[in-house]
Design an enzyme around this catalytic site. Structure first.
Site, mmCIF file in Angstrom:
data_model
loop_
_atom_site.group_PDB
_atom_site.id
_atom_site.type_symbol
_atom_site.label_atom_id
_atom_site.label_comp_id
_atom_site.label_asym_id
_atom_site.label_seq_id
_atom_site.Cartn_x
_atom_site.Cartn_y
_atom_site.Cartn_z
ATOM 1 N N SER A 46 0.829 -1.211 0.000
ATOM 2 C CA SER A 46 0.000 0.000 0.000
ATOM 3 C C SER A 46 0.857 1.252 0.000
ATOM 4 O O SER A 46 0.372 2.346 -0.298
ATOM 5 C CB SER A 46 -0.933 0.010 1.218
ATOM 6 O OG SER A 46 -0.212 -0.260 2.412
ATOM 7 N N GLU A 114 -0.817 -12.539 -2.039
ATOM 8 C CA GLU A 114 -2.223 -12.439 -2.444
ATOM 9 C C GLU A 114 -2.582 -13.567 -3.405
ATOM 10 O O GLU A 114 -1.829 -13.854 -4.336
ATOM 11 C CB GLU A 114 -2.485 -11.097 -3.140
ATOM 12 C CG GLU A 114 -2.236 -9.886 -2.265
ATOM 13 C CD GLU A 114 -2.545 -8.581 -2.985
ATOM 14 O OE1 GLU A 114 -3.055 -8.620 -4.123
ATOM 15 O OE2 GLU A 114 -2.266 -7.515 -2.408
ATOM 16 N N GLU A 181 -10.124 -9.252 3.020
ATOM 17 C CA GLU A 181 -10.400 -7.832 2.771
ATOM 18 C C GLU A 181 -11.674 -7.658 1.960
ATOM 19 O O GLU A 181 -11.872 -8.337 0.948
ATOM 20 C CB GLU A 181 -9.230 -7.181 2.030
ATOM 21 C CG GLU A 181 -9.457 -5.703 1.716
ATOM 22 C CD GLU A 181 -8.252 -4.997 1.148
ATOM 23 O OE1 GLU A 181 -8.366 -3.802 0.803
ATOM 24 O OE2 GLU A 181 -7.173 -5.634 1.048
#
Length: 264
Positions: A46, A114, A181
């Site tokens: 991020s 991920e 998420e």
């Protein structure tokens, strides 16, 4: 605070005690966050958006992740450090092993990647080499172009069932924890109940074992519109430390996240 380990987080889950995670990208905020009692720090890709001004995490490189992990490790005062494996760094098993080694040498205690069940072999191999792995499910920002934007995942029954199966397969493969998420609250609750490993949520309702937010979001300094799951903890706080402590307190007493931060 004594040093937090993976066993600490597992014991919290067994005891039914919530724990907290925040992002940090440098030594100063790492020290502030860890001294305020946050159990785990995420050195997130991020940083591509928060620090570099990109509109996604995709431009972030492994070299940059290593640099920021080193910085966070220098400021850390006992939190567990989890670092993201950036875009395409897990494209092959060899690249995943090499990339994870770089992050662990830089000071990470765990890596996050991920994806879904196709990562099972990678998770197993990393685990065999002494690298604890957190697998990120649901809205995975590195796949934003595939998703067509930042959208809630797992609302359709087929997608929810696939995510439940992914979680099961990845845990069996050796995942040390899961991060979910932007998924419906009930789905996150089911994943958490079915998992023996800690489940960390962001935009996934109050029933996960832990919560994570981007530090800049919870301090209210992110420009523009913030996501629904974000809460600004600075109002009423006299310092960044106090805001971080308020966040930790609200997670542990069940006040945050509320329905207004969650998805049906």
């Amino acid at each position: 605070m004594s040093s937090v380990t993976l066993q600490t987080l597992k014991q919290r889950k067994l005891n039914g005690e919530k724990f907290t995670m925040l992002t940090a990208y440098d030594a100063t905020f790492s020290q502030v966050v860890s001294e305020a009692g946050i159990e785990a720090i995420l050195v997130g890709d991020s940083l591509g958006m928060v620090l570099q001004g990109h509109d996604s995490t995709i431009p972030v490189t492994l070299e940059q992740m290593v640099y920021h992990t080193q910085s966070v490790a220098r400021g850390n005062r006992g939190a567990l450090i989890m670092s993201d494996l950036p875009f395409m760094s897990c494209a092959t098993l060899e690249s995943a092993l090499n990339s994870a080694a770089e992050l662990m040498r830089a000071g990470a205690h765990m890596v996050k990647l991920e994806g879904g069940r196709w990562l099972a072999e990678t998770v197993t191999k990393l685990n065999q080499q002494g690298v604890p792995v957190c697998v990120h499910l649901g809205l995975t920002p590195q796949s934003v172009n595939t998703f067509g934007g930042y959208k809630v995942q797992g609302r359709e029954q087929s997608a929810a069932l696939q995510m439940l199966e992914d979680a099961r397969v990845l845990e069996e493969a050796g995942a040390a924890c899961l991060l979910v998420e932007c998924i419906p609250t009930l789905l996150a609750e089911e994943i958490t109940e079915n998992s023996k490993v800690p489940v960390i949520g962001i935009g996934a309702g109050p029933h996960t074992d832990a919560q994570v937010l981007v530090l800049h979001d919870m301090l209210g300094i992110t420009p523009g519109r913030t996501a629904r799951f974000v809460k600004n903890f600075m109002p009423g706080s006299n310092s960044v430390t106090e805001a971080v402590q308020k966040y930790a307190s609200e997670v542990k007493n069940g006040t945050f996240p509320g329905p207004e931060h969650s998805f049906e």
